[in-house]
Design a protein around this motif. Structure first.
Motif: not given
Length: 129
Positions: A34-35, A69-70, A72, A98, A100-101, A104
């Motif tokens: 994850t982030t 949820t994010e 990386k 998410d 922002n994914n 990914t």
């Protein structure tokens, strides 16, 4: 964490088991970062009647249980050590978790990385952006 370390975590999670009536599980494993830097793993579950769960979905469920949820970076590994790109369902699943994914990093065969947004061009849901 780098992609090689994440690959090793996914490979270590493989634990192939035969299930009742031709089902199997654990022959594909996934690790995601994850982030925030947390790592989550999951395994596939394949049973007859087209019912199953991809390793990526299993790892994402673990992530969601912890409130994240994010993603990386994510990698799925077959029991022979080969890297499997996410199926179309998993690509969409990652994207829907998410906004922002789309950034990914997806680890592909030969340790190539590609952004999810490049695997999902021409988004069907872009009209709501």
């Amino acid at each position: 964490m780098n992609k090689q370390e994440l690959y090793q975590i996914a490979y270590s999670a493989i634990n192939h088991k035969m299930l009742r009536r031709f089902g199997e599980a654990g022959h594909v494993a996934c690790a995601l970062e994850t982030t925030s830097g947390a790592i989550y793993t999951g395994i596939c579950i394949d049973i007859p009647c087209s019912i199953g769960l991809c390793a990526e979905q299993s790892a994402i469920a673990e992530m969601l249980k912890k409130g994240e949820t994010e993603i990386k970076r994510i990698v799925a590994v077959f029991e022979d050590g080969s890297i499997l790109p996410p199926c179309g369902r998993c690509r969409e699943f990652i994207a829907q978790i998410d906004d922002n994914n789309d950034a990914t990093f997806i680890v592909m065969p030969q340790m190539k990385e590609i952004l999810l947004r490049d695997l999902l061009p021409e988004r069907w849901d872009s009209k709501w952006d």
